[in-house]
Design a protein around this motif. Structure first.
Motif, short mmCIF file in Angstrom:
data_model
loop_
_atom_site.label_atom_id
_atom_site.label_comp_id
_atom_site.label_asym_id
_atom_site.label_seq_id
_atom_site.Cartn_x
_atom_site.Cartn_y
_atom_site.Cartn_z
N GLY A 78 69.39 -43.26 26.78
CA GLY A 78 68.41 -42.72 25.85
C GLY A 78 68.95 -41.55 25.05
N ALA A 79 69.63 -40.62 25.73
CA ALA A 79 70.21 -39.46 25.04
C ALA A 79 71.29 -39.91 24.06
CB ALA A 79 70.77 -38.48 26.05
N GLY A 80 72.13 -40.83 24.48
CA GLY A 80 73.19 -41.32 23.60
C GLY A 80 72.64 -42.02 22.39
N SER A 81 71.57 -42.80 22.57
CA SER A 81 70.95 -43.50 21.45
C SER A 81 70.35 -42.53 20.44
CB SER A 81 69.87 -44.45 21.99
OG SER A 81 69.20 -45.09 20.94
N LEU A 82 69.78 -41.44 20.94
CA LEU A 82 69.18 -40.44 20.04
C LEU A 82 70.25 -39.78 19.17
CD1 LEU A 82 66.98 -38.59 18.98
CD2 LEU A 82 67.09 -37.30 21.13
N VAL A 83 71.34 -39.37 19.78
CA VAL A 83 72.43 -38.77 19.00
C VAL A 83 72.98 -39.77 17.99
CG1 VAL A 83 74.80 -37.90 19.16
CG2 VAL A 83 73.05 -37.07 20.75
N GLN A 84 73.16 -41.02 18.43
CA GLN A 84 73.72 -42.04 17.54
C GLN A 84 72.78 -42.35 16.38
OE1 GLN A 84 76.92 -43.19 17.96
NE2 GLN A 84 76.58 -43.97 15.87
N GLN A 85 71.47 -42.27 16.63
CA GLN A 85 70.52 -42.54 15.55
C GLN A 85 70.68 -41.55 14.41
OE1 GLN A 85 66.38 -42.79 16.66
NE2 GLN A 85 65.69 -43.00 14.55
N ALA A 86 70.90 -40.28 14.75
CA ALA A 86 71.10 -39.27 13.70
C ALA A 86 72.33 -39.61 12.87
CB ALA A 86 71.25 -37.89 14.32
N ARG A 132 75.97 -33.39 26.01
CA ARG A 132 77.18 -34.17 26.31
C ARG A 132 77.51 -35.15 25.19
NH1 ARG A 132 80.21 -37.77 26.33
NH2 ARG A 132 81.40 -38.73 28.04
N HIS A 133 76.53 -35.91 24.74
CA HIS A 133 76.79 -36.90 23.70
C HIS A 133 77.08 -36.24 22.36
CE1 HIS A 133 76.05 -40.51 26.05
NE2 HIS A 133 74.97 -39.95 26.55
N ALA A 135 78.39 -33.23 21.99
CA ALA A 135 79.70 -32.59 22.11
C ALA A 135 80.83 -33.59 21.93
CB ALA A 135 79.81 -31.89 23.47
N GLU A 136 80.66 -34.79 22.46
CA GLU A 136 81.67 -35.83 22.28
C GLU A 136 81.88 -36.14 20.80
OE1 GLU A 136 82.77 -40.28 24.01
OE2 GLU A 136 80.68 -39.61 24.02
N TYR A 137 80.77 -36.23 20.07
CA TYR A 137 80.85 -36.49 18.63
C TYR A 137 81.55 -35.35 17.90
CZ TYR A 137 79.16 -36.53 13.79
OH TYR A 137 79.08 -36.48 12.42
N TRP A 138 81.17 -34.11 18.20
CA TRP A 138 81.75 -32.97 17.51
C TRP A 138 83.23 -32.79 17.87
CZ3 TRP A 138 76.71 -30.30 19.14
CH2 TRP A 138 75.74 -30.46 18.15
N LYS A 139 83.59 -33.07 19.11
CA LYS A 139 84.99 -32.99 19.50
C LYS A 139 85.83 -34.00 18.71
CE LYS A 139 88.14 -33.53 23.44
NZ LYS A 139 88.25 -33.82 24.89
N ALA A 140 85.31 -35.21 18.58
CA ALA A 140 86.03 -36.24 17.82
C ALA A 140 86.17 -35.83 16.36
CB ALA A 140 85.29 -37.58 17.93
N GLN A 141 85.12 -35.25 15.79
CA GLN A 141 85.20 -34.75 14.42
C GLN A 141 86.32 -33.72 14.28
OE1 GLN A 141 81.16 -33.30 13.39
NE2 GLN A 141 81.46 -34.44 11.51
N SER A 142 86.32 -32.75 15.19
CA SER A 142 87.30 -31.68 15.14
C SER A 142 88.72 -32.22 15.29
CB SER A 142 87.01 -30.66 16.24
OG SER A 142 87.96 -29.62 16.25
N LYS A 143 88.92 -33.14 16.23
CA LYS A 143 90.24 -33.71 16.45
C LYS A 143 90.73 -34.50 15.24
CE LYS A 143 90.84 -32.39 20.76
NZ LYS A 143 91.92 -31.44 21.15
N ALA A 144 89.75 -35.04 14.47
CA ALA A 144 90.10 -35.82 13.27
C ALA A 144 90.33 -34.93 12.05
CB ALA A 144 88.99 -36.82 12.97
N GLY A 145 90.20 -33.61 12.22
CA GLY A 145 90.43 -32.69 11.11
C GLY A 145 89.20 -32.36 10.30
N ASP A 146 88.04 -32.84 10.73
CA ASP A 146 86.78 -32.55 10.05
C ASP A 146 85.99 -31.56 10.91
OD1 ASP A 146 84.54 -32.54 8.47
OD2 ASP A 146 83.82 -34.50 9.13
N GLN A 147 86.41 -30.28 10.88
CA GLN A 147 85.85 -29.29 11.79
C GLN A 147 84.35 -29.10 11.56
OE1 GLN A 147 87.25 -28.17 14.31
NE2 GLN A 147 86.76 -26.05 14.81
N PRO A 148 83.54 -29.31 12.59
CA PRO A 148 82.10 -29.13 12.43
C PRO A 148 81.73 -27.66 12.25
CG PRO A 148 82.62 -30.45 14.38
CD PRO A 148 83.89 -29.82 13.92
N ILE A 149 80.56 -27.45 11.68
CA ILE A 149 79.89 -26.14 11.72
C ILE A 149 78.54 -26.44 12.34
CG2 ILE A 149 79.15 -24.11 10.43
CD1 ILE A 149 81.06 -24.92 8.20
N ALA A 150 78.54 -26.60 13.65
CA ALA A 150 77.39 -27.15 14.35
C ALA A 150 76.70 -26.09 15.21
CB ALA A 150 77.81 -28.33 15.22
N SER A 151 75.47 -26.39 15.56
CA SER A 151 74.68 -25.44 16.35
C SER A 151 73.84 -26.17 17.38
CB SER A 151 73.79 -24.61 15.43
OG SER A 151 72.98 -23.72 16.17
#
Length: 300
Positions: A78-86, A132-133, A135-151
């Motif tokens: 459920g949590a993963g689906s919510l993050v993915q929906q955004a 957790r879900h 953070a996984e998304y933001w970590k992948a963004q950062s590793k790909a060179g697209d640094q998040p400005i997230a909160s």
């Protein structure tokens, strides 16, 4: 121009109370909002799409952008689906507001395992799973060179931080855990461009009104008086913490009425020491004296 223009936010427990006000304010300030709410009772029983969809309809009627979500954030899927929906709906995720919560109060000697598990699952586990879900998304963004400005803005409580409340061992334990989680997450996720803070709010909601003694403290004001305990009075702090330019991370704030206070956790107050191995008798003689002089002087 809104202060959250272009930001994409997931807000859990946003169908009623404080979460609803977060969603409405975020949308007014220009954010695209995923409004999550299972639609259950105070105790977490049942489900109803009505609360989440009603907030979405209100946002859209005012010209804002929002979609509804009724996933159970206390489950991994459920949590993963919510993050993915955004991400699927709006192409990104910038803000996570962990707000969903339930109450199943009871004294320790009679509290059931089910009531302990339900509250810990929605509050503590639910906060973690969405974090957790995301953070996984933001970590992948950062590793790909697209640094998040997230909160991330978590929701703790005075019951778990400053004022232990008899009858709320499950709720207080979960909220204390959320405060600790916030500090750990702020330390871990800063490298990925993510700030993590928490609030410990008091406002007039169905949950606080269900807590013995709270209703009288937050009665509705007379006509023409400022309603400082309205749920909407909590949301400006959360919106500020969600803005792109906010520099703050790793903080927990109590917000109630017209006051915002920064909270601090466990810290050394006074110490006893020995140059030898500890002896029970030595501890028994000296430990009860810790804090006595400060207490006698009226120092907390």
């Amino acid at each position: 121009m809104g202060q959250l223009d272009g930001r994409v936010a997931v807000i859990s427990g946003a169908g009623r109370g404080i979460g609803r006000e977060h969603a409405l304010l975020f949308a007014r300030e220009g954010a695209s909002v995923v409004v999550n709410d299972l639609g259950g009772s105070n105790g977490g029983e049942g489900a109803d799409v009505g609360p989440a969809q009603g907030v979405v309809d209100e946002i859209r009627a005012a010209g804002g952008t929002a979609v509804a979500n009724t996933e159970n954030i206390g489950t991994w899927a459920g949590a993963g689906s919510l993050v993915q929906q955004a991400i699927d709906e709006f192409g990104r995720l910038d803000v996570l507001v962990n707000n969903a919560g339930i109450l199943r109060d009871g004294f320790i000697a009679t509290l059931s395992e089910a009531d302990w598990d339900a509250v810990i699952t929605v509050h503590l586990k639910g906060h973690f799973l969405l974090l957790r879900h995301a953070a996984e998304y933001w970590k992948a963004q950062s590793k790909a060179g697209d640094q998040p400005i997230a909160s991330v803005i978590n929701t703790a409580s005075g019951s778990g931080t400053t004022i232990p409340n008899a009858g709320q061992v499950n709720y207080g334990s979960a909220k204390a855990g959320i405060a600790a989680m916030t500090l750990v997450a702020a330390d871990e996720l800063e490298r990925y461009g993510v700030r993590v803070n928490a609030i410990a709010p008091i406002a007039r909601t169905r949950l606080t009104l269900a807590t013995p003694g709270m209703g009288a403290l937050m009665s509705e004001p007379e006509d023409g008086e400022v309603d400082l305990f309205a749920p909407a009075n909590i949301s400006p702090l959360v919106a500020y913490l969600a803005t792109e330019k906010c520099p703050i991370t790793g903080r927990v704030y109590a917000v109630q009425g017209g006051a915002i206070s920064q909270l601090a956790g466990w810290h050394d107050v006074e110490t006893i020491e020995t140059d030898d191995v500890w002896q029970i008798d030595d501890i028994a003689e000296r430990l009860p004296l810790l804090g006595r002089e400060r207490s006698d002087r009226g120092i907390a």
